[in-house]
Scaffold this motif. Structure first.
Motif, PDB file in Angstrom:
ATOM      1  N   UNK A   8     -28.952   7.158  28.783  1.00  0.00           N
ATOM      2  CA  UNK A   8     -27.639   6.535  28.934  1.00  0.00           C
ATOM      3  C   UNK A   8     -27.770   5.303  29.822  1.00  0.00           C
ATOM      4  N   UNK A   9     -26.897   4.325  29.609  1.00  0.00           N
ATOM      5  CA  UNK A   9     -26.892   3.173  30.512  1.00  0.00           C
ATOM      6  C   UNK A   9     -26.571   3.631  31.934  1.00  0.00           C
ATOM      7  N   UNK A  10     -27.032   2.874  32.908  1.00  0.00           N
ATOM      8  CA  UNK A  10     -26.719   3.196  34.298  1.00  0.00           C
ATOM      9  C   UNK A  10     -25.336   2.688  34.694  1.00  0.00           C
ATOM     10  N   UNK A  11     -24.806   1.744  33.912  1.00  0.00           N
ATOM     11  CA  UNK A  11     -23.460   1.231  34.164  1.00  0.00           C
ATOM     12  C   UNK A  11     -22.780   0.986  32.829  1.00  0.00           C
TER      13      UNK A  11
ATOM     14  N   UNK B 247     -24.951  12.086  34.515  1.00  0.00           N
ATOM     15  CA  UNK B 247     -25.623  11.869  35.795  1.00  0.00           C
ATOM     16  C   UNK B 247     -26.083  10.418  35.929  1.00  0.00           C
ATOM     17  N   UNK B 248     -25.890   9.863  37.117  1.00  0.00           N
ATOM     18  CA  UNK B 248     -26.348   8.508  37.457  1.00  0.00           C
ATOM     19  C   UNK B 248     -25.763   7.421  36.551  1.00  0.00           C
ATOM     20  N   UNK B 249     -24.516   7.552  36.211  1.00  0.00           N
ATOM     21  CA  UNK B 249     -23.849   6.561  35.376  1.00  0.00           C
ATOM     22  C   UNK B 249     -22.596   6.056  36.101  1.00  0.00           C
ATOM     23  N   UNK B 250     -22.569   4.759  36.359  1.00  0.00           N
ATOM     24  CA  UNK B 250     -21.428   4.124  37.009  1.00  0.00           C
ATOM     25  C   UNK B 250     -20.459   3.651  35.921  1.00  0.00           C
ATOM     26  N   UNK B 251     -19.173   3.905  36.117  1.00  0.00           N
ATOM     27  CA  UNK B 251     -18.135   3.396  35.228  1.00  0.00           C
ATOM     28  C   UNK B 251     -17.466   2.225  35.934  1.00  0.00           C
TER      29      UNK B 251
ATOM     30  N   UNK C 159     -29.986  -5.211  31.891  1.00  0.00           N
ATOM     31  CA  UNK C 159     -30.419  -4.518  30.670  1.00  0.00           C
ATOM     32  C   UNK C 159     -30.082  -3.026  30.690  1.00  0.00           C
ATOM     33  N   UNK C 160     -29.701  -2.504  31.852  1.00  0.00           N
ATOM     34  CA  UNK C 160     -29.328  -1.096  31.978  1.00  0.00           C
ATOM     35  C   UNK C 160     -27.805  -0.909  31.929  1.00  0.00           C
ATOM     36  N   UNK C 161     -27.102  -1.983  31.542  1.00  0.00           N
ATOM     37  CA  UNK C 161     -25.638  -1.960  31.469  1.00  0.00           C
ATOM     38  C   UNK C 161     -25.188  -2.100  30.022  1.00  0.00           C
ATOM     39  N   UNK C 162     -23.964  -1.604  29.763  1.00  0.00           N
ATOM     40  CA  UNK C 162     -23.317  -1.815  28.476  1.00  0.00           C
ATOM     41  C   UNK C 162     -21.866  -2.187  28.762  1.00  0.00           C
ATOM     42  N   UNK C 163     -21.321  -3.059  27.920  1.00  0.00           N
ATOM     43  CA  UNK C 163     -19.976  -3.592  28.124  1.00  0.00           C
ATOM     44  C   UNK C 163     -19.205  -3.535  26.821  1.00  0.00           C
ATOM     45  N   UNK C 164     -17.967  -3.019  26.885  1.00  0.00           N
ATOM     46  CA  UNK C 164     -17.078  -2.932  25.721  1.00  0.00           C
ATOM     47  C   UNK C 164     -15.878  -3.847  25.949  1.00  0.00           C
ATOM     48  N   UNK C 165     -15.611  -4.732  24.968  1.00  0.00           N
ATOM     49  CA  UNK C 165     -14.509  -5.691  25.082  1.00  0.00           C
ATOM     50  C   UNK C 165     -14.009  -6.050  23.691  1.00  0.00           C
ATOM     51  N   UNK C 166     -12.727  -6.377  23.600  1.00  0.00           N
ATOM     52  CA  UNK C 166     -12.134  -6.718  22.307  1.00  0.00           C
ATOM     53  C   UNK C 166     -12.217  -8.211  21.985  1.00  0.00           C
ATOM     54  N   UNK C 167     -12.710  -9.036  22.905  1.00  0.00           N
ATOM     55  CA  UNK C 167     -12.757 -10.477  22.684  1.00  0.00           C
ATOM     56  C   UNK C 167     -14.201 -10.964  22.554  1.00  0.00           C
ATOM     57  N   UNK C 168     -14.491 -11.602  21.420  1.00  0.00           N
ATOM     58  CA  UNK C 168     -15.863 -12.075  21.157  1.00  0.00           C
ATOM     59  C   UNK C 168     -16.341 -13.081  22.185  1.00  0.00           C
ATOM     60  N   UNK C 169     -15.450 -13.925  22.687  1.00  0.00           N
ATOM     61  CA  UNK C 169     -15.826 -14.893  23.723  1.00  0.00           C
ATOM     62  C   UNK C 169     -16.455 -14.176  24.922  1.00  0.00           C
ATOM     63  N   UNK C 170     -15.830 -13.089  25.364  1.00  0.00           N
ATOM     64  CA  UNK C 170     -16.362 -12.328  26.496  1.00  0.00           C
ATOM     65  C   UNK C 170     -17.681 -11.645  26.142  1.00  0.00           C
ATOM     66  N   UNK C 171     -17.762 -11.126  24.933  1.00  0.00           N
ATOM     67  CA  UNK C 171     -19.002 -10.479  24.476  1.00  0.00           C
ATOM     68  C   UNK C 171     -20.160 -11.462  24.552  1.00  0.00           C
TER      69      UNK C 171
END
Length: 182
Positions: A5-8, A71-75, A135-147
């Motif tokens: 799992x990602x760490x963040x 375990x060890x995952x920051x939200x 590289x240990x993070x993942x990000x979810x967003x509805x706007x392609x500009x932010x992605x």
């Protein structure tokens, strides 16, 4: 087998966690009144002072419960909302599937709710969590500009055009895991 799992794991708020965007409530807004609309009576709908609804999107309520058990995952909340105080109010009222207030899933270091480019939000996250690489993070967003902005940092970013849907969440994790094996 336990999958990595990602760490963040970071979520945009407006259009990803809930709808509508806070700016769409101008003329209404706070205070918000909770409504019980799920079968298990957790709070997934709020009404603003002009009786406009704000709803949790997709399966975010259950996804947060699952992530908290990891375990060890920051939200993290990463939002450039026009109304950060209203966003805080909503986070204090909305509940997860296990009836936990959404505000309790994220500590102060992971809460990046202010008007700025998402790249700046992630630079602050990196400063607050120096042991976690982009590289240990993942990000979810509805706007392609932010992605696109956040992808340039090396954060795996996932487009959520209809909010935090289970299928997109899982697909994003699978894509992130595939990158880890390269």
């Amino acid at each position: 087998m336990i999958l990595p799992m990602p760490k963040l794991v970071a979520f945009d708020l407006d259009g990803t966690v809930w709808a509508p965007d806070m700016y769409m409530l101008w003329g209404g807004g706070a205070p918000f009144t909770p409504q019980n609309t799920y079968n298990n009576n957790n709070i997934n709908k709020l009404m603003d002072k002009s009786n406009q609804p704000v709803r949790l999107l997709g399966d975010v309520a259950n996804i947060l419960d699952e992530l908290e058990a990891t375990e060890n995952c920051v939200i993290s909340w990463v939002s450039c909302t026009d109304e950060p105080a209203w966003a805080d109010d909503c986070l204090d009222l909305f509940e997860s599937g296990k009836k936990k207030k959404l505000s309790t899933f994220v500590d102060l270091a992971g809460k990046q709710i202010f008007k700025a480019n998402k790249k700046e939000h992630f630079q602050k996250l990196k400063k607050n969590f120096p042991a976690i690489q982009y590289s240990e993070m993942i990000f979810y967003d509805n706007e392609l500009y932010n992605i696109n902005n956040v992808n340039n940092l090396g954060v795996h970013s996932v487009h959520t055009p209809e909010g935090m849907q289970r299928e997109i969440y899982e697909q994003g994790l699978d894509e992130w895991r595939a990158k880890q094996t390269k």
